[in-house]
Motif scaffolding. Structure first.
Motif, PDB file in Angstrom:
ATOM      1  N   UNK A   1       0.830  -1.210   0.000  1.00  0.00           N
ATOM      2  CA  UNK A   1       0.000   0.000   0.000  1.00  0.00           C
ATOM      3  C   UNK A   1       0.861   1.255   0.000  1.00  0.00           C
ATOM      4  N   UNK A   2       1.957   1.238   0.761  1.00  0.00           N
ATOM      5  CA  UNK A   2       2.859   2.390   0.786  1.00  0.00           C
ATOM      6  C   UNK A   2       3.544   2.613  -0.550  1.00  0.00           C
ATOM      7  N   UNK A   3       3.974   1.530  -1.171  1.00  0.00           N
ATOM      8  CA  UNK A   3       4.605   1.637  -2.487  1.00  0.00           C
ATOM      9  C   UNK A   3       3.603   2.175  -3.506  1.00  0.00           C
ATOM     10  N   UNK A   4       2.370   1.682  -3.445  1.00  0.00           N
ATOM     11  CA  UNK A   4       1.328   2.151  -4.375  1.00  0.00           C
ATOM     12  C   UNK A   4       1.109   3.651  -4.216  1.00  0.00           C
ATOM     13  N   UNK A   5       1.029   4.116  -2.976  1.00  0.00           N
ATOM     14  CA  UNK A   5       0.849   5.537  -2.721  1.00  0.00           C
ATOM     15  C   UNK A   5       2.002   6.335  -3.309  1.00  0.00           C
ATOM     16  N   UNK A   6       3.208   5.864  -3.066  1.00  0.00           N
ATOM     17  CA  UNK A   6       4.390   6.586  -3.543  1.00  0.00           C
ATOM     18  C   UNK A   6       4.440   6.631  -5.069  1.00  0.00           C
ATOM     19  N   UNK A   7       4.109   5.535  -5.709  1.00  0.00           N
ATOM     20  CA  UNK A   7       4.122   5.501  -7.168  1.00  0.00           C
ATOM     21  C   UNK A   7       3.037   6.402  -7.755  1.00  0.00           C
ATOM     22  N   UNK A   8       1.897   6.468  -7.097  1.00  0.00           N
ATOM     23  CA  UNK A   8       0.838   7.365  -7.554  1.00  0.00           C
ATOM     24  C   UNK A   8       1.286   8.822  -7.496  1.00  0.00           C
ATOM     25  N   UNK A   9       2.125   9.140  -6.512  1.00  0.00           N
ATOM     26  CA  UNK A   9       2.649  10.493  -6.366  1.00  0.00           C
ATOM     27  C   UNK A   9       3.870  10.749  -7.263  1.00  0.00           C
ATOM     28  N   UNK A  10       4.309   9.692  -7.974  1.00  0.00           N
ATOM     29  CA  UNK A  10       5.462   9.759  -8.875  1.00  0.00           C
ATOM     30  C   UNK A  10       6.725  10.197  -8.128  1.00  0.00           C
ATOM     31  N   UNK A  11       6.923   9.609  -6.964  1.00  0.00           N
ATOM     32  CA  UNK A  11       8.105   9.870  -6.155  1.00  0.00           C
ATOM     33  C   UNK A  11       9.185   8.843  -6.496  1.00  0.00           C
ATOM     34  N   UNK A  12      10.464   9.247  -6.542  1.00  0.00           N
ATOM     35  CA  UNK A  12      11.540   8.319  -6.895  1.00  0.00           C
ATOM     36  C   UNK A  12      11.553   7.068  -6.014  1.00  0.00           C
ATOM     37  N   UNK A  13      11.442   5.916  -6.669  1.00  0.00           N
ATOM     38  CA  UNK A  13      11.334   4.633  -5.973  1.00  0.00           C
ATOM     39  C   UNK A  13      12.129   3.583  -6.732  1.00  0.00           C
ATOM     40  N   UNK A  14      12.918   2.823  -5.997  1.00  0.00           N
ATOM     41  CA  UNK A  14      13.729   1.749  -6.582  1.00  0.00           C
ATOM     42  C   UNK A  14      13.398   0.456  -5.860  1.00  0.00           C
ATOM     43  N   UNK A  15      13.094  -0.598  -6.609  1.00  0.00           N
ATOM     44  CA  UNK A  15      12.819  -1.907  -6.029  1.00  0.00           C
ATOM     45  C   UNK A  15      13.819  -2.929  -6.528  1.00  0.00           C
TER      46      UNK A  15
END
Length: 225
Positions: A71-85
């Motif tokens: 859920x946290x990752x989904x929120x962050x991706x919706x906000x288009x915040x830099x994310x690396x998995x």
């Protein structure tokens, strides 16, 4: 700038990615995924890196915090915040985007081999022809509209990009050869069950580790750019 590195086992850390991040001015803070980030942390961090681990995306009944992580990752991706998995992190990202993760029909992929990289792979171009460390037993099925940008036989999705803000990598481009014995000890049961030859794994790590270190640092630096 602050970078939250969300980890699942202590030895699967940022590895060779840490130095380029620090050189860019990121202050790195590690947090175990079992202590969920707050919504504010997911939203406000300059960068979140979700690292690998031995649990699976579909194990939320056993590890309920996995649902919070998705859920946290989904929120962050919706906000288009830099994310690396990375590895499990990439799988969690795929599910957060609406994809699926399933068991790999060919069995576990553990060991060193290159990935095939498509022509529009962006930062992954630094890995063309470079053997990387694979360590997974699941396959990512991306949602429609998000293409795979790297693959190996039996693993059609080894990496994917989401706009300019997110990157998922199934393999371990961040792997630091100095940590090998920690990995071998920490994953001893899995390695035995998979029938992995530890002597060969050590030899291949000695042969390919330094080259991956250079390519991995170039990859993360290019993505940050």
């Amino acid at each position: 700038m602050n970078c939250i590195a969300l980890y699942h086992v202590g030895f699967e850390d940022l590895g060779t990615f840490a130095a380029p991040l620090e050189a860019r001015g990121y202050h790195i803070r590690y947090q175990h995924a079992g202590t969920p980030l707050t919504a504010a942390q997911w939203c406000q961090a300059d960068l979140v890196v979700v690292l690998g681990g031995p649990v699976g995306v579909n194990d939320a009944s056993l590890y309920p915090w996995l649902a919070d992580e998705i859920a946290g990752i989904k929120l962050r991706l919706q906000l288009k915040k830099p994310t690396l998995g990375v590895c499990l992190g990439a799988q969690l990202m795929a599910v957060a985007l609406g994809g699926e993760v399933q068991g790999r029909a060919a069995g576990k992929e553990i060991g060193w081999s290159p990935v095939e990289v498509c022509e529009y792979a962006g930062p992954l171009a630094h890995l063309r022809g470079v053997p990387v460390l694979h360590w997974h037993g699941d396959n990512i099925r991306l949602p429609e509209g998000i293409p795979s940008i790297a693959w190996t036989q039996g693993t059609p999705c080894q990496a994917f990009l989401v706009g300019d803000h997110a990157l998922g990598i199934q393999f371990h481009a961040e792997f630091d050869p100095a940590a090998l014995e920690q990995w071998l000890t920490g994953h001893a049961v899995e390695l035995q069950q998979a029938g992995v030859d530890l002597h060969r794994l050590r030899e291949d790590t000695q042969r390919h580790g330094a080259e991956l270190g250079l390519a991995g640092r170039a990859l993360i630096d290019a993505w940050l750019t």
